[in-house]
Design a protein around this motif. Structure first.
Motif, PDB file in Angstrom:
ATOM      1  N   LEU A 115      -2.974  50.993  55.407  1.00 22.09           N
ATOM      2  CA  LEU A 115      -1.780  50.484  54.790  1.00 22.09           C
ATOM      3  C   LEU A 115      -0.965  51.277  53.844  1.00 22.09           C
ATOM      4  O   LEU A 115       0.157  51.262  53.804  1.00 22.09           O
ATOM      5  CB  LEU A 115      -1.830  48.919  54.530  1.00 22.09           C
ATOM      6  CG  LEU A 115      -2.230  47.966  55.554  1.00 22.09           C
ATOM      7  CD1 LEU A 115      -2.518  46.722  54.818  1.00 22.09           C
ATOM      8  CD2 LEU A 115      -1.666  48.157  56.817  1.00 22.09           C
ATOM      9  N   ARG A 144       3.365  52.159  55.199  1.00 24.62           N
ATOM     10  CA  ARG A 144       3.439  51.146  56.261  1.00 24.62           C
ATOM     11  C   ARG A 144       4.137  49.885  55.395  1.00 24.62           C
ATOM     12  O   ARG A 144       4.718  49.154  56.205  1.00 24.62           O
ATOM     13  CB  ARG A 144       2.063  50.709  56.241  1.00 24.62           C
ATOM     14  CG  ARG A 144       1.709  49.599  57.229  1.00 24.62           C
ATOM     15  CD  ARG A 144       2.032  49.957  58.762  1.00 24.62           C
ATOM     16  NE  ARG A 144       1.759  48.662  59.516  1.00 24.62           N
ATOM     17  CZ  ARG A 144       2.548  47.548  59.720  1.00 24.62           C
ATOM     18  NH1 ARG A 144       3.738  47.543  59.206  1.00 24.62           N
ATOM     19  NH2 ARG A 144       2.279  46.607  60.099  1.00 24.62           N
ATOM     20  N   GLY A 145       3.901  49.721  54.203  1.00 27.62           N
ATOM     21  CA  GLY A 145       4.650  48.648  53.371  1.00 27.62           C
ATOM     22  C   GLY A 145       4.084  48.680  51.988  1.00 27.62           C
ATOM     23  O   GLY A 145       3.426  49.407  51.499  1.00 27.62           O
ATOM     24  N   TRP A 204       6.467  44.622  54.867  1.00 27.14           N
ATOM     25  CA  TRP A 204       6.438  45.859  55.743  1.00 27.14           C
ATOM     26  C   TRP A 204       7.738  46.615  55.483  1.00 27.14           C
ATOM     27  O   TRP A 204       8.773  46.286  55.431  1.00 27.14           O
ATOM     28  CB  TRP A 204       6.464  45.420  57.086  1.00 27.14           C
ATOM     29  CG  TRP A 204       5.120  44.550  57.133  1.00 27.14           C
ATOM     30  CD1 TRP A 204       5.148  43.084  57.721  1.00 27.14           C
ATOM     31  CD2 TRP A 204       3.755  44.834  57.058  1.00 27.14           C
ATOM     32  NE1 TRP A 204       3.956  42.659  57.610  1.00 27.14           N
ATOM     33  CE2 TRP A 204       2.875  43.586  57.335  1.00 27.14           C
ATOM     34  CE3 TRP A 204       3.102  46.058  56.523  1.00 27.14           C
ATOM     35  CZ2 TRP A 204       1.710  43.604  56.995  1.00 27.14           C
ATOM     36  CZ3 TRP A 204       1.673  46.118  56.246  1.00 27.14           C
ATOM     37  CH2 TRP A 204       0.851  44.891  56.651  1.00 27.14           C
ATOM     38  N   ASN A 205       7.706  48.099  55.402  1.00 25.61           N
ATOM     39  CA  ASN A 205       8.659  48.704  55.151  1.00 25.61           C
ATOM     40  C   ASN A 205       9.628  48.795  56.446  1.00 25.61           C
ATOM     41  O   ASN A 205       8.969  48.992  57.512  1.00 25.61           O
ATOM     42  CB  ASN A 205       8.368  50.263  54.746  1.00 25.61           C
ATOM     43  CG  ASN A 205       7.886  50.243  53.503  1.00 25.61           C
ATOM     44  OD1 ASN A 205       8.183  49.393  52.466  1.00 25.61           O
ATOM     45  ND2 ASN A 205       6.921  51.201  53.255  1.00 25.61           N
TER      46      ASN A 205
END
Lengths: 357, 357, 357, 357
Positions: free
Chosen positions: A66, D19-20, D84-85
């Motif tokens: 992530l 990813r975030g 989350w992006n």
């Protein structure tokens, strides 16, 4: 208290039947090119359903990173990762909501926190070790570049014991059988013993031996955080572990000092010891010899047969677990032992950079 | 890395032949009325020269408190203390300045730090454990008020083993003999075994068993810092320790799950277990039963006879230590084991205050 | 919570009127040759009685090292030290046993701990900073070898403010006057201001400016432990400090981004910035430019005149402190600011060794 | 070093264009019933695109909890979460791959780690503060039950300054306007000032004031981890912060002690102080009065106009950033200041449980 390590720190999260299991690795040096397939391969060694002697649950256990990795390299920033849960039969656990299973953590969690996620043992499930295997696989890759190799194998299942010294074994054979014992003959007996336990709807314990080669002299800390104390702490933090010894261990207590001492000798490769009762560690610090240790695992508490117990209202009852469970934790615990050893060693590798300026 | 504990933290200092040994305890709650005589009594159990089976060195080992106590009570501020060194025969060690003694920390310290205080082993001397005994004695007093009692005893010396289960013993007898084994008959054999080692100018190892009673359910942390992992880490940080097991330990690996599981039962005093293979800890958290564990000590490395070794220039030589040394570490290690257990338990006692609001 | 630092860790102990003030430095690299006279010289800059504008108490403040140094070199083991208390007029404080002095820590300690050592403020006394000055002096010597220099000076006393930019000053002049301001003319005004406060039996506050030169690009941590956050934490932990700013600080809030941005430029010595509003730190990490910061100190709370207050039973009363007290903390706080900055920087210096392998 | 807090610990992860963004909260007590909508509401206060004076990027910033919460309650186990992006215009940053933007962290990251994720600033992006807002929102809910309320507001934008004392303000009005200043008239001027900066393709800095009410006497630690030092450390760890002061702050340096001292008085509600120059903290420990502090933010470094700079090969070049950026960080930083204050306070709240037994 869900963080392991001083410099290379894993903080783990997740429950057996929640969204997933994962963690954050903080303190990983920048610029490490990661082999993600290798990380996934370690998870495959841990995952359920891999052979006839493990639980038949099928969990793909695919890791997703992530953060912290960019263009294949670590960035010095936190590496977060998760393995999302799949194939959950949470309903299998409904019966257990109000029951304390013998020798599980149900009762103690409830006493400690006043609440618990009962599904599949929640946080106390060995599924949590996924986070350790992922982090340990990264640690292994760093150690590998430093010439350090960590290998574990099953050296005892129930009363079936591998009697050979590790130096007599070909450790490359560990993965050649499903029980992860490098001696083919003993492996067969172990497999039989586990199959028997499974047929009896019972479980069986055993011992895993760990070997670390290539550690140079000087890793470790002299007082509380001795290298072997860190290893012991790591191993005793694995589910079902009941004991840890290194070098001559409990047997060494019967030797006299003149038998036990490892005499220093001159060699082409510098100072070595004639014997290695020290297990590669003296005064808590590595001496350049092989490090070896043994980890005792109790038999798994989940039996597929009826047992007497108590419910949360303190009334007697019985449980009769269903579901798909391991008759023996040992084969799947080998990569976990290696992972925890790797976390310890990478931490001491980094700590050792701070001795002098 | 000379700090032990998360909340109740001991930072230790000192070398064998320096100014003294001491420490700072940070995180001790305020308002604890200290019994300083009791602290001194624990040091007396550890000190050299206490009987014919220990070293004949005479060290008064008197503790001086430097801060944190006012009008007999802890203030919530750091408690610093020191035991000043006396009766140092530093000259005894001149010969060892350029030599690495077998199975000592001389070589590894030098590899790690590039320098070492060779006098009496410097920081690697077991004299450092004085700091632990003082801090542990304070921890014991806090635990005592919480109803928790820690008792250790020698359960094995060389091949002489106390075969009885701890529940069959009268632990009040531990201090009635010089080897600190609560069974008089076995104690005699152990004393003979140590005397024999001394006569042979050799040394002998053994096992100490620790018992903790009165810990309520709920102490401990579920993942890495399991209660037994903390205990194991503490014990493996003691000089000469080679192994740790709790509850059923290594022997328990041979049992089946149905034999090993501790069935919950209803009692007048709430939920208890019928057996206690768990050693009072399930899932890393205490369950209210007795906690018991075993600690393996190797034979002491210092022999009063000639041994082959290497000097710091990697040339072969021999050593022939003089001075006054213990033939067996076990009797004097009993209070150290208790002290480290007390440090672990007081830490988890305090940590446990943070579970809920 | 009496430990400062991640790698180079100072744990401090001691009360104003107890046995002494001291500490343990853990994590100091081995092999550092220490200049003990230089350490003592820093204590002399901090000690009372040094000039007509400080308290006239005479305290020799001689440091004794208790461990960790052998043959003049650090050993990588804990460095314990103490400054034993002398010249204590504890009786001066008898009146204060049952009284809460305004703007002191008497009331808050009592609320927190339910007990306090009232003599001279106990642990809350600025005498505790002795431990910081000793540890900081060692840190300075390590940094010095790395080319890093830390200099602080008094830049404001009450409303008397040194208006020049630090680059216009000759910092070698800081020690040429008793107020430690490198500008002779302003120094005179500051001294007058402090004398006036003393004559009024009152006190006065001010500002200390710190300058760090020679830090290479790359020290610091990007998220929580930003280099300036560590500096701010260190400074705000000094007694009487009310504020911290670095680089453009509070004034910089009034600039537009196009005025504030430090444009990168090519130089013979690599990448530099045209201006330095960043104060040598960008994104929490040093960029190779000078680090500069300002620390606000309130006027000391102990006044030598009568004030209204409350006793511990919540009854109104008055206090009229006797004894020998500073009218202004600033001159003696200069070495403390430098010491805390040194502790921060040596810590980040060591941390920075862990970025890559 | 991506962990904040001693007991209630947030470990944050994530990059702007990865990813975030997320984190793990470890040490949150069990049994806290969480209001997830309230957590999301705090994120809404922070998120881009919320008004005409913030960036027009639209990011939903929806939090997903991954562990530690079961049936709406915290379990005492790690609480992992992620945002989350979305809506990433990574291509906007391609031009910046080989360029160091002035007063950003591009250069320093590269110097420290030898590698960086250049997209959107990577880890140095203020998007990382999402993790803090989520954790802070949980901390706020715990504090709320303890009667502690944290409120921040914009008190200065460029040279536009709110001159009133916080006690004269109606803090419930803070959210009534888009700049988050509780004084309507000043808010208008601030909004104009920000609009002007935006029109100029420039940016502007300012000050946020934080107020904490309801903290009982006794929170905080006396030496290094003073309550205000922890607050300062937290604030200085926020992107773009250049200074921190509490209570009388930098202005208080000009007062005499007799003006500055907060006299204790008897009240119906126990001991209080007549004035509050101490800012609710004495000797590092709360005294029961309001805690207030000020945080200086520099103007954002990203300007939408051409600037001179250097590329990674040390050649001069220019940048001309595109994309959607804030002209002023202040309005969106209010919830971040509150979140960091909440993390500090919940930590000290829990620490304070350990003072006595």
């Amino acid at each position: 208290m869900n963080t392991f390590g001083q410099i290379f720190r894993l903080t783990s999260f997740g429950e057996s039947h929640g969204r997933g299991i994962g963690g954050i690795i903080d303190g990983c040096p920048a610029g490490v090119v990661l082999d993600v397939e290798q990380i996934q391969a370690e998870l495959a060694r841990r995952k359920p359903g891999q052979s006839k002697i493990t639980t038949q649950r099928q969990e793909p256990d695919q890791v997703e990173f992530l953060s912290g990795i960019f263009e294949g390299k670590t960035q010095g920033t936190p590496i977060a990762f998760a393995v999302w849960n799949k194939d959950q039969h949470s309903a299998d656990y409904n019966d257990l909501k109000n029951i304390y299973r013998p020798s599980h953590a149900d009762f103690t969690y409830m006493q400690k926190y006043g609440t618990r996620d009962h599904r599949g043992g929640g946080r106390s499930s060995a599924r949590e070790t996924i986070a350790r295997v992922v982090a340990g696989a990264i640690a292994k890759q760093i150690l590998d570049k430093a010439g350090v190799k960590i290998q574990a194998f099953v050296s005892q299942v129930g009363e079936v014991k591998l009697e050979k010294h590790y130096a007599e074994l070909d450790l490359s054979q560990t993965e050649s059988n499903i029980v992860r014992c490098p001696d083919a003959e003993t492996a067969e007996k172990m497999i039989d013993r586990i199959m028997q336990a499974g047929n009896d709807k019972d479980t069986v314990g055993g011992v895993i031996t760990g070997i670390v080669t290539g550690v140079p002299a000087g890793w470790g800390e002299p007082v509380f955080n001795k290298l072997h104390a860190s290893l012991g702490f790591a191993m005793l933090g694995i589910n079902a572990v009941k004991g840890f010894e290194y070098g001559s261990g409990f047997e060494g207590t019967k030797l006299s000092g003149s038998q036990h001492n490892d005499v220093f000798i001159q060699t082409e490769n510098g100072i070595r010891t004639k014997t290695n009762h020290s297990g590669g560690i003296q005064g808590g610090i590595s001496n350049g010899e092989d490090i070896y240790f043994r980890v005792a695992f109790k038999p798994i508490a989940t039996l597929l047969k009826e047992q007497q117990t108590i419910d949360i209202d303190n009334n007697p009852t019985t449980i009769n677990p269903k579901g798909r469970h391991d008759p023996c934790v040992l084969p799947r615990a080998v990569p976990i032992v290696e992972a925890m050893a790797a976390l310890v060693l990478v931490d001491h590798y980094l700590l050792n950079k701070l001795n002098s300026i």
